[in-house]
Design a protein around this motif. Structure first.
Motif, PDB file in Angstrom:
ATOM      1  N   LYS A   1     -44.829 -84.000  14.057  1.00 38.69           N
ATOM      2  CA  LYS A   1     -46.177 -84.500  13.799  1.00 38.69           C
ATOM      3  C   LYS A   1     -46.058 -85.667  12.812  1.00 38.69           C
ATOM      4  O   LYS A   1     -45.403 -85.538  11.775  1.00 38.69           O
ATOM      5  CB  LYS A   1     -47.034 -83.389  13.181  1.00 38.69           C
ATOM      6  N   ALA A   2     -46.688 -86.774  13.102  1.00 40.02           N
ATOM      7  CA  ALA A   2     -46.533 -87.955  12.253  1.00 40.02           C
ATOM      8  C   ALA A   2     -47.289 -87.791  10.948  1.00 40.02           C
ATOM      9  O   ALA A   2     -48.391 -87.272  10.923  1.00 40.02           O
ATOM     10  CB  ALA A   2     -47.036 -89.184  12.983  1.00 40.02           C
ATOM     11  N   GLN A   3     -46.645 -88.243   9.902  1.00 36.87           N
ATOM     12  CA  GLN A   3     -47.303 -88.241   8.610  1.00 36.87           C
ATOM     13  C   GLN A   3     -47.303 -89.662   8.092  1.00 36.87           C
ATOM     14  O   GLN A   3     -46.337 -90.393   8.237  1.00 36.87           O
ATOM     15  CB  GLN A   3     -46.554 -87.314   7.660  1.00 36.87           C
TER      16      GLN A   3
ATOM     17  N   ILE B   1     -37.141 -80.457  13.243  1.00 32.70           N
ATOM     18  CA  ILE B   1     -38.001 -81.631  13.334  1.00 32.70           C
ATOM     19  C   ILE B   1     -38.638 -81.732  14.713  1.00 32.70           C
ATOM     20  O   ILE B   1     -39.811 -82.064  14.861  1.00 32.70           O
ATOM     21  CB  ILE B   1     -37.199 -82.897  12.995  1.00 32.70           C
ATOM     22  N   THR B   2     -37.826 -81.424  15.728  1.00 32.69           N
ATOM     23  CA  THR B   2     -38.354 -81.486  17.087  1.00 32.69           C
ATOM     24  C   THR B   2     -39.577 -80.584  17.233  1.00 32.69           C
ATOM     25  O   THR B   2     -40.567 -80.946  17.858  1.00 32.69           O
ATOM     26  CB  THR B   2     -37.280 -81.054  18.111  1.00 32.69           C
ATOM     27  N   ILE B   3     -39.459 -79.456  16.591  1.00 32.42           N
ATOM     28  CA  ILE B   3     -40.565 -78.510  16.684  1.00 32.42           C
ATOM     29  C   ILE B   3     -41.818 -79.061  16.011  1.00 32.42           C
ATOM     30  O   ILE B   3     -42.905 -79.031  16.558  1.00 32.42           O
ATOM     31  CB  ILE B   3     -40.169 -77.152  16.035  1.00 32.42           C
ATOM     32  N   SER B   4     -41.627 -79.631  14.811  1.00 33.88           N
ATOM     33  CA  SER B   4     -42.802 -80.051  14.060  1.00 33.88           C
ATOM     34  C   SER B   4     -42.973 -81.567  14.062  1.00 33.88           C
ATOM     35  O   SER B   4     -43.132 -82.177  13.040  1.00 33.88           O
ATOM     36  CB  SER B   4     -42.692 -79.548  12.629  1.00 33.88           C
TER      37      SER B   4
ATOM     38  N   ASP C   1     -35.103 -80.398   7.092  1.00 30.22           N
ATOM     39  CA  ASP C   1     -34.619 -79.068   7.483  1.00 30.22           C
ATOM     40  C   ASP C   1     -35.742 -78.279   8.124  1.00 30.22           C
ATOM     41  O   ASP C   1     -36.870 -78.744   8.228  1.00 30.22           O
ATOM     42  CB  ASP C   1     -33.972 -78.345   6.291  1.00 30.22           C
ATOM     43  N   LYS C   2     -35.377 -77.068   8.558  1.00 30.80           N
ATOM     44  CA  LYS C   2     -36.350 -76.291   9.333  1.00 30.80           C
ATOM     45  C   LYS C   2     -37.551 -75.876   8.506  1.00 30.80           C
ATOM     46  O   LYS C   2     -38.584 -75.509   9.025  1.00 30.80           O
ATOM     47  CB  LYS C   2     -35.658 -75.067   9.939  1.00 30.80           C
ATOM     48  N   LYS C   3     -37.398 -75.970   7.189  1.00 34.21           N
ATOM     49  CA  LYS C   3     -38.531 -75.579   6.353  1.00 34.21           C
ATOM     50  C   LYS C   3     -39.402 -76.766   5.956  1.00 34.21           C
ATOM     51  O   LYS C   3     -40.298 -76.663   5.111  1.00 34.21           O
ATOM     52  CB  LYS C   3     -38.016 -74.882   5.088  1.00 34.21           C
ATOM     53  N   GLY C   4     -39.086 -77.951   6.517  1.00 34.10           N
ATOM     54  CA  GLY C   4     -39.932 -79.121   6.240  1.00 34.10           C
ATOM     55  C   GLY C   4     -39.525 -79.882   5.007  1.00 34.10           C
ATOM     56  O   GLY C   4     -40.276 -80.715   4.523  1.00 34.10           O
ATOM     57  N   ASN C   5     -38.350 -79.596   4.459  1.00 39.91           N
ATOM     58  CA  ASN C   5     -37.873 -80.348   3.313  1.00 39.91           C
ATOM     59  C   ASN C   5     -37.071 -81.544   3.798  1.00 39.91           C
ATOM     60  O   ASN C   5     -36.311 -81.440   4.762  1.00 39.91           O
ATOM     61  CB  ASN C   5     -36.980 -79.479   2.436  1.00 39.91           C
TER      62      ASN C   5
ATOM     63  N   GLU D   1     -42.092 -91.597  10.490  1.00 37.77           N
ATOM     64  CA  GLU D   1     -41.172 -92.048  11.545  1.00 37.77           C
ATOM     65  C   GLU D   1     -40.732 -93.487  11.321  1.00 37.77           C
ATOM     66  O   GLU D   1     -39.554 -93.823  11.441  1.00 37.77           O
ATOM     67  CB  GLU D   1     -41.822 -91.921  12.933  1.00 37.77           C
TER      68      GLU D   1
ATOM     69  N   ILE E   1     -32.439 -80.902  12.941  1.00 31.33           N
ATOM     70  CA  ILE E   1     -32.967 -81.667  14.071  1.00 31.33           C
ATOM     71  C   ILE E   1     -33.891 -80.800  14.911  1.00 31.33           C
ATOM     72  O   ILE E   1     -34.980 -81.217  15.291  1.00 31.33           O
ATOM     73  CB  ILE E   1     -31.810 -82.243  14.919  1.00 31.33           C
TER      74      ILE E   1
END
Lengths: 870, 96
Positions: free
Chosen positions: A19-21, A14-17, A87-91, A71, A11
């Motif tokens: 950005k909408a895709q 995700i908060t950090i990154s 996760d923190k690595k964007g997976n 989102e 979480i």
């Protein structure tokens, strides 16, 4: 603990990154599997997803836009209980809980708002179950599943299951084609509709409960329709608007059937559990149908053979049945069904009660004391078998091979003593009708419907009566009654749509029919055989070539069909049958119809005069023969064709749950045969007349129906007034009533459904049938009767009966349906004279006299049924 | 859960390059692969024995596991597949 920490990390990540895709979805406005959406994100944004493949292939989300952001994707996934984590690595991780949600759905017919039982439910190709009799199914499924609901005759519906649904109602629409033609979806009750061309369509399996019936017996169900009844109270013997049963055209998958019943008119010989639909014409007959002057009953077997394996079976107190529907490939399916009596295993009270009606006044009636001992219990057996192979390469084409076999056997031995001489009597009857058809059909909305059908039907009936003296050297007798019909033909038709409102039907048929009759006795006196021809011994072939043409104009307020059927046959030459039908919609609640038609018939089912010495009689039930109609004697032969001209006028009114229908008809039939009437044939034989000049028959009638539905309660009232007369000039100068002439017939039926129960109660009142009253039956008495125009001048008393039935449907677990039913016919056990038959007796001086026997109605008869299907 | 706040007008994508410094060589990626193969790969990577008899190992998995830590690798596979795991020394027990 570790997992929680891990999720927290996600979480935060995700908060950090945040950005909408966004991805582009090629197919919007539909449902797309989660895996497909994930693939779009992978391909378009090089994202990494981890998930359970099977789950994400079977979970679908609705897509309404051409783009989707991650989102929005996350939000939509929540509605089908899938969590998307990063996760923190964007997976990304997709997780669906393992729990299946309970889900329930109720399926109804859009038109009538009535529940639809037996709708099949699929998840892709996986069969999940069927709806129960209240149209409801309870399923345990994962959210996100796409369910498909399939039901023969209806458009399939796809439905998406999300977390928010718990119990929903879904409406199913008839196939467009069917919908266009229907004007009344619940003619009497569910499962019986009235079409625009005034014909009725019965679907035995969807049929709601009817009074006195636990099984949806096809012909017995039809007897609740005004204008269709059985004056002799026999379930399978249909008199449609003054026509006799042999004047109805019976088609099973295009095969013309000559054996309409089991157990001498007590059970229809067609298995209702594999019957998809039955089209019934009382008037306004299409040019497709000919060769019979009364109604048309066109039956089609089931064609839902492709989706999944299905089976069902049941038992009542007379017999049992089982069927299998086996998909071999996606486009090839097989249907196998069988039904047989279980009288060889047990003889129930239902069997005893029905057989005492069928065999009353004969030596097979155990309850009668006629000086003859029944050596064995009644040995009677019936069966019918169906097989069907259907290949459907695509939606619009089908190739079908259908086979039917109907069989009835009776094998009975009795013992008696006459003039101190012991003897044995045997009755052996075997009736078979087997047939096959091949059908090629191309059917597509808006295009020409092409149909080619080949059929073969083979009917045979053989009855042997054996009278064998146990004394050496005494005379023995074998009486034989043979009847055989073999028919082969084809039908080729094109139904061509022209513009928005017009259709042209053009077709061609060829039929070859061969009919043989043999009625003879073989006496064996002192070892010497004497062959004695009693009645007809004929073999006659007929070949007819038919062309038909029909134009239909079908606009919003007017349906008009005009056609002609032209036939050439080798017996009588050219025959023309013009047919016109019109239906005018005056307002949303009122519709008027009229029809004018001509029909011809060359074969009839006739009776042979029965000469009954005191010591033996033949079985009246075995005395019916299909025969070609002719007049004159050998060397001076003329073939005859019965010709019927019919006019029908009707009105249909429906408003606020009320339905009223009134139809009147007038029919004139030329060249009728007197040989269906046992009174006339007996008198003729006594007077040694060969045959009568053909007669002129007239039918007048009014059929009225009033129906009201209040939620689960339905009531209908039907009333028929009819007058059926015939005139044979060299028999009696004035016309006289037909033996089946029933002036008034009234029926009040009520049905009610509550939870898993259905109840039905019906009361029928009919006026008595005519009979000719004789005291001695001598020639002199009959001559006087005819001179005074008193043939059929008396009436049996009116009769009435109350029938009830109830069915309990088992709770549906989504996999199988089951029911138990119970019915009672003639609840207050009213025993009453209902029909009179005539035969010839021989007195002490060896002179003939006319004798009559009057049969009683069915006594109180209960039946039970248990069925399951899956 | 504010992080999942619904964006009505989606923004243009910007890959967060900072969060994937070592991904290219630090993990194994699978597409529509049976769990038998996936857990065999984890066994080889971390030199452990994974007991798969109590789960349906024929199920198909799409995703990855990273090489950093056994626990992370197990979590990355077991979490989306709804599988529980316990680590006892060099042995991993899996259950539904």
């Amino acid at each position: 603990m570790q997992r929680l920490y891990y999720i927290l990390l996600c979480i935060v990540g995700i908060t950090i990154s945040a950005k909408a895709q966004q991805v582009k979805i090629p197919t919007s406005g539909t449902f797309v599997s989660v895996e497909d959406v994930v693939t779009f994100f992978k391909d378009q944004h090089n994202l990494q997803f981890s998930y359970d493949v099977a789950q994400m292939q079977q979970a679908f989300i609705p897509i309404n836009d051409t783009t989707l952001s991650i989102e929005d994707f996350t939000e939509v996934l929540k509605t089908i209980a899938i969590t998307l984590k990063k996760d923190k690595k964007g997976n990304y991780f997709l997780i669906q809980s393992n729990e299946e949600n309970s889900y329930c759905v109720t399926i109804k017919d859009t038109h009538s708002n009535l529940a639809l039982p037996n709708v099949t439910i699929y998840n892709g190709d996986e069969y999940l179950g069927i709806t129960d009799f209240s149209g409801t199914a309870n399923l345990e499924i994962r959210p996100g599943t796409l369910l498909t609901y399939r039901y023969t005759g209806y458009k399939s519906v796809i439905q998406h299951v999300s977390l928010s649904n718990d119990c929903i109602t879904l409406m199913l629409k008839d196939d467009v084609q069917a919908l266009e033609e229907i004007i009344l979806t619940n003619y009497l009750t569910r499962g019986l509709v009235k079409n625009k061309n005034s014909s009725l369509t019965l679907s035995p399996k969807t049929l709601a409960i009817l009074p006195g019936l636990v099984e949806p017996d096809v012909f017995q169900s039809l007897q609740l329709v005004p204008g269709i009844n059985s004056p002799g109270e026999n379930p399978a013997s249909l008199h449609i608007r003054g026509g006799t049963p042999d004047q109805n055209l019976l088609l099973w998958d295009g095969i013309k059937i000559y054996q309409n019943s089991h157990f001498f008119d007590q059970i229809t010989s067609f298995n209702p559990y594999i019957t998809k639909k039955v089209d019934v014409y009382r008037g306004g007959t299409s040019v497709r149908y000919g060769d019979r002057i009364s109604g048309v009953i066109n039956m089609q077997s089931d064609d839902d053979l492709f989706d999944t394996f299905k089976a069902g079976g049941g038992m009542n107190l007379l017999g049992g049945d089982v069927y299998f529907k086996i998909p071999i490939f996606k486009k090839l399916g097989i249907l196998i069904a069988g039904r047989r009596s279980l009288t060889d295993l047990y003889q129930s009270f239902t069997f005893n009660s029905i057989s005492s009606k069928v065999f009353q006044n004969s030596r097979l009636d155990a309850s009668e004391d006629i000086g003859i001992e029944n050596e064995t219990p009644l040995n009677y057996f019936f069966s019918d078998w169906n097989a069907k192979l259907m290949y459907k390469p695509n939606e619009n084409h089908s190739y079908t091979l259908s086979i039917i076999k109907i069989k009835n056997t009776l094998n009975n031995n009795n013992k008696g003593v006459r003039d101190n001489e012991p003897f044995q009597i045997g009755d052996r009857l075997e009736q078979n009708n087997w047939g096959g058809s091949f059908t090629w059909l191309r059917e597509k909305e808006g295009l020409t419907t092409k149909k080619f059908q080949l059929f073969l039907s083979d009917y045979s009936s053989q009855y042997n009566f054996e009278f064998i003296s146990e004394n050496e050297g005494a005379s023995n007798l074998i009486a034989t009654r043979i009847n055989q019909v073999t028919e082969f033909g084809y039908d080729l038709s094109y139904d061509i749509p022209i513009g928005k409102y017009h259709h042209v039907l053009i077709g061609n048929q060829l039929q070859t029919t061969n009919v043989s009759d043999g009625v003879f006795d073989i006496f064996n006196v002192n070892g010497q055989e004497i062959f004695n021809i009693i009645g007809l011994v004929t073999t006659q072939g007929r070949t007819n070539l038919i062309g038909y043409l029909e134009h239909r104009y079908d606009a919003d307020n007017l349906f008009l069909s005009t056609g002609i059927r032209a036939e050439y046959n080798n017996l009588v030459g050219l025959l023309f049958e013009p047919r016109v039908f019109a239906s005018l919609k005056l307002s949303n609640s009122l519709r008027l119809t009229t029809s004018l038609e001509r029909k011809n018939q060359s074969f009839s089912q006739i009776n042979n005069a029965q000469i009954e010495p005191d010591f033996y009689n033949l079985l009246p039930a075995a005395n019916q023969f299909w025969s070609i109609q002719f007049q004159g004697t050998e060397g001076n032969f003329e073939f005859l064709t019965q010709k019927s001209n019919q006019l029908t006028v009707g009105a249909l009114y429906k408003k606020n749950g009320w339905t009223a229908e009134l139809e009147g008809y007038y029919k004139k039939i030329d060249n009728t045969t007197s040989q269906i009437d046992t009174f006339i044939t007996s008198v003729n034989t006594i007077e040694q007349q060969t045959s009568l000049t053909p007669g002129l028959a007239k039918r007048y009638g009014l059929d009225f129906l009033l129906k009201k539905r209040i939620k689960n309660y339905k009531a209908w009232l039907s009333y028929t007034w009819a007058k059926n007369t015939v005139q044979y000039r060299d028999f009696q100068s004035l016309a006289f009533p037909e033996p089946f002439d029933q002036r008034h017939r009234f029926n009040l039926s009520q049905t009610y459904s509550y939870n898993h129960f259905e109840f039905a109660l019906g009361w029928t009142y009919g006026s008595g049938l005519p009979f000719t009253k004789t005291t001695t039956g001598s020639i002199q008495e009959i001559t006087d009767l005819r001179a005074n125009n008193n043939v059929y001048g008396n009436r049996l008393p009116d009769y009435h009966r109350l029938d009830l039935s109830t069915i309990y449907h088992f709770k549906n677990n989504g996999r199988w349906n089951g029911k138990v039913g119970f019915s009672i016919r003639n609840l207050y056990d009213r025993r009453q004279d209902i029909q009179t038959n005539y035969s010839i007796g021989i007195d002490d001086q060896n002179d003939f006299f006319l004798q009559s026997t009057t049969n009683e109605s069915l006594k109180l008869t209960a039946d039970m049924v248990f069925r399951i299907s899956f | 859960m504010a992080a999942f706040a619904k964006a009505k007008t989606p923004l243009t994508i910007v890959q967060n390059k900072n969060s994937i410094p070592t991904w290219r060589d630090g993990k194994s990626v699978f597409t529509n692969t049976s769990l038998i193969e996936v857990f065999a790969a984890i066994e080889r990577q971390f030199d452990v024995t994974i007991e798969i008899s109590r789960i349906n190992a024929n199920r198909k998995f799409t995703g990855f596991f990273s090489y950093e830590q056994l626990e992370n690798a197990l979590e990355q596979v077991c979490y989306p597949m709804n599988i529980k795991y316990t680590i006892e020394g060099r042995t991993v027990q899996l259950s539904n």
